[in-house]
Design a protein around this motif. Structure first.
Motif, mmCIF file in Angstrom:
data_model
loop_
_atom_site.group_PDB
_atom_site.id
_atom_site.type_symbol
_atom_site.label_atom_id
_atom_site.label_comp_id
_atom_site.label_asym_id
_atom_site.label_seq_id
_atom_site.Cartn_x
_atom_site.Cartn_y
_atom_site.Cartn_z
ATOM 1 N N ILE A 214 0.861 -1.185 0.000
ATOM 2 C CA ILE A 214 0.000 0.000 0.000
ATOM 3 C C ILE A 214 0.900 1.238 0.000
ATOM 4 C CG2 ILE A 214 -1.782 1.307 1.234
ATOM 5 C CD1 ILE A 214 -2.662 -1.290 2.546
ATOM 6 N N CYS A 215 0.787 2.023 -1.026
ATOM 7 C CA CYS A 215 1.596 3.242 -1.125
ATOM 8 C C CYS A 215 1.013 4.323 -0.206
ATOM 9 C CB CYS A 215 1.615 3.715 -2.575
ATOM 10 S SG CYS A 215 2.716 5.131 -2.866
ATOM 11 N N ASN A 216 1.897 4.992 0.524
ATOM 12 C CA ASN A 216 1.483 6.027 1.489
ATOM 13 C C ASN A 216 0.457 5.489 2.478
ATOM 14 O OD1 ASN A 216 3.112 8.092 0.313
ATOM 15 N ND2 ASN A 216 1.582 8.315 -1.319
ATOM 16 N N GLN A 274 9.685 2.159 -10.987
ATOM 17 C CA GLN A 274 9.950 3.547 -11.381
ATOM 18 C C GLN A 274 9.988 4.490 -10.179
ATOM 19 O OE1 GLN A 274 10.679 3.765 -14.538
ATOM 20 N NE2 GLN A 274 10.073 1.620 -14.783
ATOM 21 N N ALA A 275 9.931 3.951 -8.974
ATOM 22 C CA ALA A 275 9.861 4.795 -7.774
ATOM 23 C C ALA A 275 11.104 5.658 -7.628
ATOM 24 C CB ALA A 275 9.687 3.921 -6.537
ATOM 25 N N TYR A 276 10.903 6.926 -7.303
ATOM 26 C CA TYR A 276 12.001 7.838 -7.031
ATOM 27 C C TYR A 276 11.915 8.398 -5.602
ATOM 28 C CZ TYR A 276 8.393 11.307 -8.091
ATOM 29 O OH TYR A 276 7.230 12.044 -8.094
ATOM 30 N N SER A 277 10.819 8.064 -4.898
ATOM 31 C CA SER A 277 10.687 8.419 -3.487
ATOM 32 C C SER A 277 9.992 7.254 -2.788
ATOM 33 C CB SER A 277 9.872 9.702 -3.300
ATOM 34 O OG SER A 277 8.541 9.524 -3.757
ATOM 35 N N ALA A 278 10.141 7.173 -1.462
ATOM 36 C CA ALA A 278 9.570 6.039 -0.742
ATOM 37 C C ALA A 278 9.307 6.402 0.705
ATOM 38 C CB ALA A 278 10.498 4.833 -0.821
ATOM 39 N N ASN A 279 8.295 5.777 1.260
ATOM 40 C CA ASN A 279 7.977 5.892 2.679
ATOM 41 C C ASN A 279 8.230 4.527 3.308
ATOM 42 O OD1 ASN A 279 6.808 6.038 5.213
ATOM 43 N ND2 ASN A 279 5.009 7.178 4.517
ATOM 44 N N LYS A 280 9.125 4.474 4.283
ATOM 45 C CA LYS A 280 9.481 3.171 4.860
ATOM 46 C C LYS A 280 8.281 2.469 5.494
ATOM 47 C CE LYS A 280 11.062 4.962 9.352
ATOM 48 N NZ LYS A 280 12.219 5.025 10.283
ATOM 49 N N ASN A 281 7.253 3.221 5.899
ATOM 50 C CA ASN A 281 6.066 2.591 6.466
ATOM 51 C C ASN A 281 5.322 1.722 5.448
ATOM 52 O OD1 ASN A 281 6.481 3.727 8.967
ATOM 53 N ND2 ASN A 281 5.087 5.452 8.628
ATOM 54 N N ASP A 282 5.509 2.036 4.157
ATOM 55 C CA ASP A 282 4.842 1.255 3.113
ATOM 56 C C ASP A 282 5.368 -0.183 3.071
ATOM 57 O OD1 ASP A 282 3.624 3.624 2.591
ATOM 58 O OD2 ASP A 282 4.645 4.005 0.681
#
Length: 485
Positions: A214-216, A274-282
């Protein structure tokens, strides 16, 4: 005002033929001994009483909860022919049985069978499920069934209805490929075929796990997402048991599998190339899953007492990703798999109804994710504590990935009842042989050198005054190791 709940004394009537006198008297006396109020003509029908009225009253008496029908050759014949006292009772009972197809009051008791082993049962009650007291070898088992029926205390109780798993509504979740590969591993007739299936299983398992991304992710989503991973967790545990039964070097295979899964599941590009940013909670759900899987694997290995396999998993050098975007591998040890979920424990728990729990994730693991018969709440909690208690003995290299270094905090230790585990047994020289394998040493003196490092640490505890997790040396002194046969 408090009131005591007193169990109602069950009351039964026994319908039988004189040909089963001995069985009936023995059965009636035993039932009375076990607290059952038995109405029996030999005890309750006196001279001058109306025999038919007595039978009718017993059958229709609402206080009599069960009527036992003792079925032998003579009873079945008289019931079918409607002759004698049995015939009179049959007229009364059969009208009740035919009048209520769901009637549970009348229980056939098989007392005799014919030469072909076929039970004697009156025609009117032939379709009813019976208790079989005709076989001495199964008498005690069948008697227990009868007693449970009378007291309405069944051996098997239907569990409370749960809720539909959310993944059933996700068309993209398909467990067939991974389950089929497990079947292929178990049925593989060559080592090469099994190894091929093992490799394919890991890839297919990653594909299944992608559906949990789940993104974000929001805190409540993260919590519910974790709850929904039990099925996929259980599939991996089935895989573990399968390769343990089919592969001679399965511990190495498991270590490699954890390394592979960690590197895939903690890299956001696995889910979005293609991700260029990430949230470690995801990716938190995957770290929880890997942590739980590692604990469960140790629970399994402790169950089958494969201490050599445990040693391999705990001393293995894991080369694991150190970046959300991949490409930054560092060597480390098993303590990396230990995970604290900030999104669930610090963000979701405080706003939930379970905010007073020491650990929400640990509580769920030990209360809602058992997989019988091996992965009980106690076995899982014990395995978690075990991973902490043995950690210092292995002289593992410092874990630079974690701020507190090389340590396994036993999240579930508060749910362990027998915190001493097996350590007191090391007084036995025979048991020390197993522990020498666990700790990778050759004799008792070397074993003592390992155990003396497993000291108590008061900082390994939850806040609010809970006792710290016990260490091995809380349960045995070094000088007592190997002092008994």
């Amino acid at each position: 005002m408090l009131t005591l709940q007193i169990d109602k004394i069950p009351k039964i009537f026994i319908s039988y033929s004189w040909s089963s006198d001995a069985l009936v008297l023995e059965l009636a006396n035993r039932l009375v001994f076990h607290g059952v109020d038995v109405v029996l003509d030999k005890w309750d029908l006196k001279e001058g009483n109306d025999k038919y009225e007595f039978m009718e009253r017993c059958v229709n008496d609402s206080s009599i909860t069960k009527v036992l029908i003792i079925c032998d050759k003579a009873y079945a014949q008289k019931a079918n022919d409607r002759t004698g006292g049995v015939g009179d009772e049959t007229v009364i009972i059969s009208s009740e049985v035919y009048g209520n197809a769901r009637q549970e009051k009348f229980i056939p008791i098989i007392a005799e069978r014919d030469e072909e082993g076929k039970e004697y049962v009156p025609t009117y009650i032939k379709t009813r499920i019976y208790i079989d007291l005709s076989n001495p070898e199964k008498y005690e088992e069948e008697y227990e069934k009868l007693l449970r029926n009378i007291y309405e205390k069944p051996q098997f109780v239907k569990p409370p209805l749960g809720k539909k798993p959310e993944w059933l509504d996700e068309e993209k979740t398909n467990f067939f490929p991974v389950k089929d590969l497990i079947r292929q591993i178990r049925g593989g007739n060559t080592s090469i075929k099994r190894k091929s299936c093992i490799a394919r299983f890991q890839e297919a398992y990653i594909e299944v796990l992608k559906s949990y991304y789940i993104c974000n992710v929001k805190p409540e989503e993260a919590y519910n997402n974790f709850l929904n991973t039990k099925t996929v967790r259980d599939i991996y545990l089935e895989f573990v048991e399968t390769i343990a039964e089919t592969e001679s070097n399965y511990a190495e295979t498991l270590a490699e599998s954890f390394e592979y899964l960690y590197n895939k599941l903690t890299c956001v590009k696995t889910f979005n190339p293609q991700a260029y940013s990430a949230n470690k909670n995801d990716l938190d759900v995957y770290k929880i899953l890997l942590w739980e899987l590692f604990i469960c694997v140790i629970a399994y290995l402790r169950h089958i007492k494969d201490y050599e396999a445990i040693n391999i998993l705990l001393t293995y050098t894991y080369f694991l990703e150190n970046s959300l975007f991949g490409g930054e591998i560092k060597q480390t040890n098993y303590t990396t798999f230990r995970h604290h979920s900030f999104v669930i424990e610090e963000h979701y728990k405080p706003m939930s109804q379970m905010k007073d729990k020491y650990t929400l994730v640990g509580n769920i693991i030990c209360s809602q994710r058992e997989k019988f018969p091996i992965y009980t709440a106690e076995a899982i909690a014990e395995a978690d504590l075990f991973l902490y208690q043995v950690c210092n003995a292995y002289d593992l290299p410092k874990n630079e990935r974690i701020w507190y270094g090389t340590c396994w905090f036993p999240t579930c230790y508060i749910y362990v009842e027998n915190k001493g585990l097996e350590w007191e047994r090391m007084k036995s020289r025979r048991y020390c042989k197993k522990m020498e394998v666990l700790f990778g040493v050759n004799d008792i003196e070397e074993l003592k050198g390992k155990i003396e490092k497993c000291v108590y640490n008061s900082e390994i505890s939850y806040l609010r005054g809970w006792d710290a997790a016990p260490a091995i040396l809380n349960y045995i002194k070094v000088e007592d190791i190997g002092t008994l046969n």
